[in-house]
Design a protein around this motif. Sequence first.
Motif, mmCIF file in Angstrom:
data_model
loop_
_atom_site.group_PDB
_atom_site.id
_atom_site.type_symbol
_atom_site.label_atom_id
_atom_site.label_comp_id
_atom_site.label_asym_id
_atom_site.label_seq_id
_atom_site.Cartn_x
_atom_site.Cartn_y
_atom_site.Cartn_z
ATOM 1 N N HIS A 45 0.959 -0.848 -0.134
ATOM 2 C CA HIS A 45 0.379 0.070 -0.080
ATOM 3 C C HIS A 45 1.078 1.165 0.141
ATOM 4 C CE1 HIS A 45 -3.242 2.921 0.997
ATOM 5 N NE2 HIS A 45 -2.648 3.337 1.587
ATOM 6 N N SER A 47 -0.180 5.015 -0.090
ATOM 7 C CA SER A 47 -0.190 7.193 -0.093
ATOM 8 C C SER A 47 0.600 7.695 0.733
ATOM 9 C CB SER A 47 -1.373 6.774 0.784
ATOM 10 O OG SER A 47 -2.163 6.581 2.036
ATOM 11 N N GLU A 49 -1.305 8.954 3.482
ATOM 12 C CA GLU A 49 -1.201 9.019 4.446
ATOM 13 C C GLU A 49 -0.800 7.129 5.354
ATOM 14 O OE1 GLU A 49 -3.663 9.920 2.281
ATOM 15 O OE2 GLU A 49 -3.704 10.680 2.975
ATOM 16 N N PHE A 86 6.544 11.039 -0.739
ATOM 17 C CA PHE A 86 4.862 11.197 -1.792
ATOM 18 C C PHE A 86 4.838 12.333 -1.741
ATOM 19 C CE2 PHE A 86 5.145 6.914 -3.285
ATOM 20 C CZ PHE A 86 4.007 6.341 -3.681
ATOM 21 N N HIS A 87 4.621 12.926 0.252
ATOM 22 C CA HIS A 87 4.202 13.580 0.945
ATOM 23 C C HIS A 87 5.128 15.595 -0.394
ATOM 24 C CE1 HIS A 87 3.618 17.694 3.183
ATOM 25 N NE2 HIS A 87 4.372 16.896 3.422
#
Length: 152
Positions: A45, A47, A49, A86-87
């Motif tokens: 996964h 993301s 988050e 990613f951030h």
Amino acid sequence: MSDKFTLHPKADELIAAGIPAHFHSVLGPHGVGSLVTKMGIVFTHMSVESMVATMPVEGNTQVTGLLHGGAHVVLAETLGSFAAAFHAGAGRKVVGIEINATHHRGASSGLVTGTAVPIHLGRTLTTHEVVMTDEAGRRLSTCRITNMILDR
């Protein structure tokens, strides 16, 4: 030479590591890194988050047959750094500036799952908590990683 190879020289590495195809254009030129490949880390996964990956115990043990403490840290740094990237977004890079680990219990077989969640997502710094669990869901270790975000 195929278009797949021309566009993404590390496509096979990215696929083996579980990187979704829509991220290949960002990571394609660089891949996931040779240590991620050697450790058998596979993302499940991705993301901002949460970032989740697995790693086999086999091949990553210390002499007593337990998962090496350094392997926990490699998984944590991989997850925390990818999550920070990613951030940060395109055109920026991240570098780790601090990591710590507390080991709670050992693992001698199976897959370890690491899950990184943000503690702080700033403009120039991110901090993530990364928890490693065994296949029964028992906490093996807890790490905290801080990354600095730099403009390219």
